[in-house]
Structures are given as C-alpha cells and as structure tokens.
Write a protein that holds these residues in place. Sequence first.
Motif, PDB file in Angstrom:
ATOM      1  N   LYS A 160     -32.006 -92.656  79.992  1.00 44.77           N
ATOM      2  CA  LYS A 160     -33.419 -92.616  80.414  1.00 44.77           C
ATOM      3  C   LYS A 160     -33.727 -93.773  81.351  1.00 44.77           C
ATOM      4  CE  LYS A 160     -37.731 -91.133  79.922  1.00 44.77           C
ATOM      5  NZ  LYS A 160     -38.238 -91.704  81.180  1.00 44.77           N
ATOM      6  N   GLU A 195     -32.198 -93.173  84.691  1.00 41.53           N
ATOM      7  CA  GLU A 195     -32.979 -92.172  85.418  1.00 41.53           C
ATOM      8  C   GLU A 195     -34.244 -92.809  85.988  1.00 41.53           C
ATOM      9  OE1 GLU A 195     -34.058 -88.883  82.945  1.00 41.53           O
ATOM     10  OE2 GLU A 195     -35.012 -87.832  84.598  1.00 41.53           O
ATOM     11  N   ASP A 196     -34.932 -93.583  85.156  1.00 43.32           N
ATOM     12  CA  ASP A 196     -36.134 -94.274  85.608  1.00 43.32           C
ATOM     13  C   ASP A 196     -35.845 -95.221  86.766  1.00 43.32           C
ATOM     14  OD1 ASP A 196     -37.668 -94.678  82.298  1.00 43.32           O
ATOM     15  OD2 ASP A 196     -37.520 -92.965  83.657  1.00 43.32           O
ATOM     16  N   VAL A 219     -29.537 -92.510  88.259  1.00 41.40           N
ATOM     17  CA  VAL A 219     -28.988 -91.280  87.685  1.00 41.40           C
ATOM     18  C   VAL A 219     -30.030 -90.180  87.849  1.00 41.40           C
ATOM     19  CG1 VAL A 219     -28.722 -90.272  85.358  1.00 41.40           C
ATOM     20  CG2 VAL A 219     -27.344 -92.230  86.036  1.00 41.40           C
ATOM     21  N   SER A 220     -29.556 -88.958  88.091  1.00 36.06           N
ATOM     22  CA  SER A 220     -30.470 -87.823  88.090  1.00 36.06           C
ATOM     23  C   SER A 220     -30.119 -86.923  86.915  1.00 36.06           C
ATOM     24  CB  SER A 220     -30.362 -87.039  89.395  1.00 36.06           C
ATOM     25  OG  SER A 220     -29.076 -86.452  89.471  1.00 36.06           O
ATOM     26  N   ARG A 221     -31.104 -86.169  86.474  1.00 34.53           N
ATOM     27  CA  ARG A 221     -30.961 -85.328  85.309  1.00 34.53           C
ATOM     28  C   ARG A 221     -31.436 -83.943  85.729  1.00 34.53           C
ATOM     29  NH1 ARG A 221     -34.723 -84.478  80.818  1.00 34.53           N
ATOM     30  NH2 ARG A 221     -33.660 -84.307  78.822  1.00 34.53           N
ATOM     31  N   HIS A 235     -28.891 -80.441  80.001  1.00 38.50           N
ATOM     32  CA  HIS A 235     -29.015 -81.161  81.267  1.00 38.50           C
ATOM     33  C   HIS A 235     -27.694 -81.754  81.700  1.00 38.50           C
ATOM     34  CE1 HIS A 235     -33.149 -80.994  79.717  1.00 38.50           C
ATOM     35  NE2 HIS A 235     -33.476 -80.931  80.979  1.00 38.50           N
ATOM     36  N   TYR A 280     -26.132 -84.828  83.901  1.00 36.40           N
ATOM     37  CA  TYR A 280     -26.473 -86.117  84.495  1.00 36.40           C
ATOM     38  C   TYR A 280     -25.541 -86.356  85.672  1.00 36.40           C
ATOM     39  CZ  TYR A 280     -29.120 -86.757  80.225  1.00 36.40           C
ATOM     40  OH  TYR A 280     -30.020 -86.594  79.220  1.00 36.40           O
ATOM     41  N   THR A 338     -27.071 -90.723  91.490  1.00 41.33           N
ATOM     42  CA  THR A 338     -27.735 -90.580  92.793  1.00 41.33           C
ATOM     43  C   THR A 338     -26.922 -91.387  93.811  1.00 41.33           C
ATOM     44  OG1 THR A 338     -29.013 -92.568  92.344  1.00 41.33           O
ATOM     45  CG2 THR A 338     -29.976 -90.460  91.637  1.00 41.33           C
TER      46      THR A 338
END
Lengths: 131, 131
Positions: free
Chosen positions: A70, A73-74, A78-80, A90, A92, A95
């Motif tokens: 998380k 991602e924030d 990383v993208s989900r 999902h 992962y 990016t």
Amino acid sequence: MASRTKGGAPALPVLVPQRSGCPIASTLDLVGDKWTLVIVRDLLTGKSHFSQFLDSPEGISTNILASRLKALEDAGIVSRSLYQAQPPRHAYALTPRGEALLPVLQAISRWGNAQIEKTWTPPAWFMEKRV
Amino acid sequence: MASRTKGGAPALPVLVPQRSGCPIASTLDLVGDKWTLVIVRDLLTGKSHFSQFLDSPEGISTNILASRLKALEDAGIVSRSLYQAQPPRHAYALTPRGEALLPVLQAISRWGNAQIEKTWTPPAWFMEKRV
DNA sequence: TCCCTGACTTGCGAATCGCAAGTGACCGTA
DNA sequence: TACGGTCACTTGCGATTCGCAAGTCAGGGA
C-alpha cells in the motif's frame, strides 16, 4: 501543475515528511526499512501476485506485506491492477519510478554478496540488466 | 579461520539473524532503517565526530546516533578510535567495508534526486567519486 | 450446504523509536 | 576550591511499529 523531475516526468510529490532535502535521506524516508526493498526485488525479478511475495525465502508476514505494498502504491513506485474480477485479484507491478530503483538494488546486491558471508551469488541477468 | 570474501578480504561474519541468503535482504538486515545510511553518508562526506553527525540537517536524536554507530562498529562497517585522551573523544571512520557502500549511496542519491521533489542536487564530487 | 482458499484486517504483546532529562568525566573561570 | 558548563553518551517513558496468530469476507468447488 505538478513540477517535473530532471528527466521530464512528473516528480514524486512529498508524501511523507522529509527530514531534509537530501535525496538519500528522502529516499530512505520512503524505503528505509527491512522489507520494502525486498518487495521491490521480488517485483524486479518477476513476481506480481500477493501469494508470490509470501513464498519468498524471507517469510514476510501478511500484514507487513499488505501494508508495504500500500505504501509503495501511495508513493507511486508500484501499481496495482485488477486482473480477475471474480474473485477480485490484483497484480502488482513496478511503475517507471519503481523500475528506476534497479541500480539501487544492483548496488546493494553487489555490496552484500561481496561483504557478507553466507550470501548467494546474484544471477548475472539481474546484475547486468539495464533500466 | 574466517572465510574470505570474493575479493579476498575476510568476510563479514553473520552478526544479525539472516532472513535468507539473499545479498539484498542480508544487507537490509544491517542497514535497513531510516538512519544508518544517513550516518554512512555523513562519514563519506567527511564527518567523523559525534557532534558533527548531530549537526546534520535531519536532526537525529543522540540515543539513536549512539546506538546506530555502535551497530555499525559491531558490523565492521565503521571504526572508532580515540583521538584525545582527556576528556576521551573518539573519531569514527568507515572501514574498507564501509567505504564499499559508496556505490549504494550514489545510486540512492541519483534515484532520490531524479524521483522526489524538493531534493537538492548531490554534489558532483560525491557522485563522481570512486572507491 | 459446507468447507476451503486467498487476500487481506484485527488484536495484542513485544520491540523499537525518539523526546527529554539525567549522568559522569572533564574543563574553564572566579 | 567551588561552581557551572560542555560533551558523549545513558535512561525513562510514552508513542509507534513490528509481527504472530486468528479472524473476516467474498468467492469457489464438491
């Protein structure tokens, strides 16, 4: 409009309090713990599903994995993305910003293998990879 | 007799429990927190006395600094030597093993400066330095 | 219908963090 | 000699994080 990185891509806005403007300290504000870069390693070496990270030899706990993914991602590292609707699953992925961590992981791997006993030799394809 | 690193120098024995044999994970077992590599940065850029580290812009606490320097010394990354007897004062310095972290710090610095807003440009001499 | 699976979340005790104060050896000044 | 200050830590303690284990929920299969 968001400011730009030196490479022209949108810069990562400051998401956690920065201790200083030092790029080293600021990076460590994001990834300076024992698990985050291990997860990035796994992403760089092809893992993308939650259970694949759990299978890594270090034995991360599920709450730590979920919480670190998380945070990554924030941080835009990383993208989900949904790859299955029922039940929802999902994938992962790194990016471009995350992929750019490759030289950091390579440098750490080189140092660790050279300086610490009982470490395995990193695979040549990993050490020779280029972003 | 101690085993040897790939370069022939005595390898760092395992001082903290290794989560795995991965050189990345093993390195993070030693330096994977927010302060340790900041201290190494300061050593690489010429600081050697306790109060000099306290003057860094991040504002480390004295108990954290003392505790991290001790851990680095125990790990063979830093040496501690008396430079004044009365009152006793110690100088800290990187060992060859610690100096070998330079490419790691350079890679982190490059990533951080490229990817995070509001970070200053690292000095050219630092980025161009070779171990 | 029941049990299992996967991806989390939650509870909780242990460990770590970090602020602030304290400690002890030493120094300088009156 | 006494006193106050400095430096390099150590200690106390509340806050935060870690990580184990169990729980939850949606979904699937027999």
